[in-house]
Design a protein around this motif. Sequence first.
Motif, PDB file in Angstrom:
ATOM      1  N   GLU A  29       0.854  -1.181   0.000  1.00 13.96           N
ATOM      2  CA  GLU A  29       0.000   0.000   0.000  1.00 13.96           C
ATOM      3  C   GLU A  29       0.895   1.238   0.000  1.00 13.96           C
ATOM      4  N   PRO A  30       0.698   2.187  -0.921  1.00  8.42           N
ATOM      5  CA  PRO A  30       1.617   3.327  -1.062  1.00  8.42           C
ATOM      6  C   PRO A  30       1.855   4.159   0.199  1.00  8.42           C
ATOM      7  N   VAL A  31       0.816   4.448   0.959  1.00  7.90           N
ATOM      8  CA  VAL A  31       1.011   5.258   2.164  1.00  7.90           C
ATOM      9  C   VAL A  31       1.807   4.482   3.202  1.00  7.90           C
ATOM     10  N   ARG A  32       1.517   3.194   3.346  1.00  7.82           N
ATOM     11  CA  ARG A  32       2.273   2.383   4.306  1.00  7.82           C
ATOM     12  C   ARG A  32       3.731   2.265   3.873  1.00  7.82           C
ATOM     13  N   LEU A  33       3.968   2.169   2.586  1.00  4.64           N
ATOM     14  CA  LEU A  33       5.336   2.125   2.091  1.00  4.64           C
ATOM     15  C   LEU A  33       6.050   3.449   2.386  1.00  4.64           C
ATOM     16  N   MET A  34       5.344   4.565   2.290  1.00  8.87           N
ATOM     17  CA  MET A  34       5.927   5.863   2.654  1.00  8.87           C
ATOM     18  C   MET A  34       6.336   5.865   4.131  1.00  8.87           C
ATOM     19  N   ILE A  35       5.483   5.320   4.977  1.00 13.83           N
ATOM     20  CA  ILE A  35       5.780   5.251   6.408  1.00 13.83           C
ATOM     21  C   ILE A  35       7.026   4.413   6.645  1.00 13.83           C
ATOM     22  N   VAL A  36       7.108   3.259   6.008  1.00 10.48           N
ATOM     23  CA  VAL A  36       8.262   2.367   6.176  1.00 10.48           C
ATOM     24  C   VAL A  36       9.538   3.067   5.721  1.00 10.48           C
ATOM     25  N   ARG A  37       9.475   3.793   4.623  1.00 12.96           N
ATOM     26  CA  ARG A  37      10.649   4.528   4.144  1.00 12.96           C
ATOM     27  C   ARG A  37      11.102   5.570   5.176  1.00 12.96           C
ATOM     28  N   MET A  38      10.143   6.265   5.790  1.00  9.18           N
ATOM     29  CA  MET A  38      10.489   7.250   6.810  1.00  9.18           C
ATOM     30  C   MET A  38      11.117   6.580   8.031  1.00  9.18           C
ATOM     31  N   LEU A  39      10.550   5.469   8.453  1.00 10.70           N
ATOM     32  CA  LEU A  39      11.050   4.771   9.633  1.00 10.70           C
ATOM     33  C   LEU A  39      12.409   4.127   9.385  1.00 10.70           C
ATOM     34  N   ALA A  40      12.698   3.807   8.139  1.00 14.21           N
ATOM     35  CA  ALA A  40      13.983   3.166   7.812  1.00 14.21           C
ATOM     36  C   ALA A  40      15.153   4.107   8.072  1.00 14.21           C
ATOM     37  N   GLU A  44      15.479   4.997  16.373  1.00 17.35           N
ATOM     38  CA  GLU A  44      14.724   5.240  17.599  1.00 17.35           C
ATOM     39  C   GLU A  44      13.226   5.348  17.388  1.00 17.35           C
ATOM     40  N   GLY A  45      12.785   5.431  16.140  1.00 17.57           N
ATOM     41  CA  GLY A  45      11.363   5.508  15.846  1.00 17.57           C
ATOM     42  C   GLY A  45      10.884   6.945  15.701  1.00 17.57           C
ATOM     43  N   ILE A  46       9.627   7.066  15.291  1.00 16.69           N
ATOM     44  CA  ILE A  46       9.019   8.370  15.055  1.00 16.69           C
ATOM     45  C   ILE A  46       7.624   8.366  15.672  1.00 16.69           C
ATOM     46  N   ALA A  47       7.270   9.457  16.332  1.00 19.39           N
ATOM     47  CA  ALA A  47       5.914   9.607  16.865  1.00 19.39           C
ATOM     48  C   ALA A  47       4.941   9.721  15.698  1.00 19.39           C
ATOM     49  N   SER A  74       7.016  -1.910  15.161  1.00 23.54           N
ATOM     50  CA  SER A  74       6.608  -2.037  16.558  1.00 23.54           C
ATOM     51  C   SER A  74       6.213  -0.649  17.021  1.00 23.54           C
ATOM     52  N   THR A  75       5.257  -0.599  17.938  1.00 21.16           N
ATOM     53  CA  THR A  75       4.780   0.687  18.440  1.00 21.16           C
ATOM     54  C   THR A  75       4.742   0.641  19.958  1.00 21.16           C
ATOM     55  N   ARG A  76       5.259   1.698  20.553  1.00 22.74           N
ATOM     56  CA  ARG A  76       5.231   1.815  22.011  1.00 22.74           C
ATOM     57  C   ARG A  76       4.633   3.164  22.371  1.00 22.74           C
ATOM     58  N   THR A  77       4.021   3.219  23.539  1.00 22.25           N
ATOM     59  CA  THR A  77       3.500   4.490  24.019  1.00 22.25           C
ATOM     60  C   THR A  77       4.494   5.094  24.998  1.00 22.25           C
ATOM     61  N   GLU A  78       4.640   6.385  24.901  1.00 19.27           N
ATOM     62  CA  GLU A  78       5.442   7.163  25.850  1.00 19.27           C
ATOM     63  C   GLU A  78       4.585   8.351  26.233  1.00 19.27           C
ATOM     64  N   GLY A  79       3.947   8.261  27.390  1.00 21.56           N
ATOM     65  CA  GLY A  79       2.983   9.285  27.772  1.00 21.56           C
ATOM     66  C   GLY A  79       1.812   9.231  26.814  1.00 21.56           C
ATOM     67  N   THR A  80       1.547  10.342  26.143  1.00 23.08           N
ATOM     68  CA  THR A  80       0.444  10.382  25.181  1.00 23.08           C
ATOM     69  C   THR A  80       0.912  10.144  23.748  1.00 23.08           C
ATOM     70  N   ARG A  81       2.183   9.921  23.566  1.00 24.51           N
ATOM     71  CA  ARG A  81       2.745   9.718  22.223  1.00 24.51           C
ATOM     72  C   ARG A  81       2.846   8.234  21.895  1.00 24.51           C
ATOM     73  N   LEU A  86      10.648   0.619  12.784  1.00 23.07           N
ATOM     74  CA  LEU A  86      10.720  -0.485  11.839  1.00 23.07           C
ATOM     75  C   LEU A  86      11.334  -1.707  12.522  1.00 23.07           C
ATOM     76  N   ARG A  87      10.756  -2.880  12.323  1.00 23.20           N
ATOM     77  CA  ARG A  87      11.281  -4.115  12.905  1.00 23.20           C
ATOM     78  C   ARG A  87      12.297  -4.739  11.937  1.00 23.20           C
ATOM     79  N   ARG A  88      13.301  -3.964  11.603  1.00 25.32           N
ATOM     80  CA  ARG A  88      14.284  -4.375  10.607  1.00 25.32           C
ATOM     81  C   ARG A  88      14.980  -5.681  10.990  1.00 25.32           C
ATOM     82  N   GLU A  89      15.412  -5.800  12.229  1.00 30.00           N
ATOM     83  CA  GLU A  89      16.136  -7.006  12.637  1.00 30.00           C
ATOM     84  C   GLU A  89      15.275  -8.253  12.461  1.00 30.00           C
ATOM     85  N   ASP A  90      14.021  -8.179  12.877  1.00 30.64           N
ATOM     86  CA  ASP A  90      13.120  -9.326  12.730  1.00 30.64           C
ATOM     87  C   ASP A  90      12.862  -9.644  11.262  1.00 30.64           C
TER      88      ASP A  90
END
Length: 107
Positions: A29-40, A44-47, A74-81, A86-90
């Motif tokens: 899916e194009p938008v999800r691929l955009m997200i993966v490119r950003m996370l790559a 440390e990840g992106i909010a 993978s997604t984690r919460t930190e406060g309200t964020r 990206l789970r690159r290693e997995d």
Amino acid sequence: MDCVSTSKQLPQPDRDEIRVDAVLQALGEPVRLMIVRMLADTSEGIACGELELPVTASTRAHHLKMLRESGVVSTRTEGTRRISALRREDLDALYPGLLDGVLAAKQ
């Protein structure tokens, strides 16, 4: 009193539960691929609110959920964020070269 930072991991498949068909569907899916490119570009990840995408906030949340449930991020919460990474290693361990090939493909 000291401030304690708490981080909570959202539900996601374990490494041995990640299936290639779900990963490919998520990446197709194009938008999800955009997200993966950003996370790559960051380990440390992106909010989720910091991802600049051409979709509404609710659609962005849906795409991130699909990526998480497929095992791509993978997604984690930190406060309200909510921080996604990206789970690159997995993915590299399960499907060597897949992520590199997808990321190297022309947009």
